[in-house]
Scaffold this active site. Structure first.
Site: not given
Ligand code: THU
Length: 136
Positions: A62, A51, A60, A91, A94, A49
């Site tokens: 994925e 940010e 994310c 999520c 994704c 991920n």
């Molecule tokens: N996140 C992912 O990388 N994949 C997911 O399927 C759910 C959330 C990340 C996004 C963000 O950087 C952190 O998790 C918190 O939401």
């Protein structure tokens, strides 16, 4: 589903996803996620991920993994492993992103609290996103 039969490469996928998780850029949530996709021709491509101070720009793990694979010329995927501390389920965004490429994709849910090589839970994308939207 027997993991070794359904996905003999699961250990390599898990290792790649866990390693990528170490590169997560997650200074805001501190929630590090790693992902690794298995392409139909046997390649493994990882992502984490990413940010941003403008929170909505966060990507994310994925989607980073799939996008990196696409950029390498792979667009056919049989499996993805998602690794994080806790119970990992992709999520909703994704799930929709993944269904574009293979609605029956195998998804490994890898909790890094468990020792490496602990078999992750295996589900199919169609279980996580039934009746997915696709352009007909
Ligand atoms: N996140 C992912 O990388 N994949 C997911 O399927 C759910 C959330 C990340 C996004 C963000 O950087 C952190 O998790 C918190 O939401």
């Amino acid at each position: 589903m027997n993991l070794d039969v359904a996905l003999p490469q699961w250990r390599e996928l898990q290792t790649a996803a866990r390693a990528a998780r170490g590169n997560a850029w997650a200074p805001y949530s501190r929630y590090q996620v790693g992902a690794a996709v298995l392409t139909s021709d046997g390649r493994i491509v990882a992502g984490c991920n990413v940010e941003n101070a403008s929170y909505g720009l966060t990507i994310c793990a994925e989607r980073v993994a799939i996008s990196a694979a696409i950029a390498q010329g792979c667009s056919s995927f049989s499996a993805i492993c998602v690794s994080l501390k806790g119970i990992p389920v992709p999520c909703g965004a994704c799930r929709q992103f993944l269904v574009e490429f293979n609605p029956e994709m195998l998804i490994l849910l890898d909790d890094v609290n468990h020792a490496a090589e602990t078999p992750p839970e295996l589900v199919r994308l169609s279980e996580l996103l039934p009746r997915a939207f696709r352009l007909s």
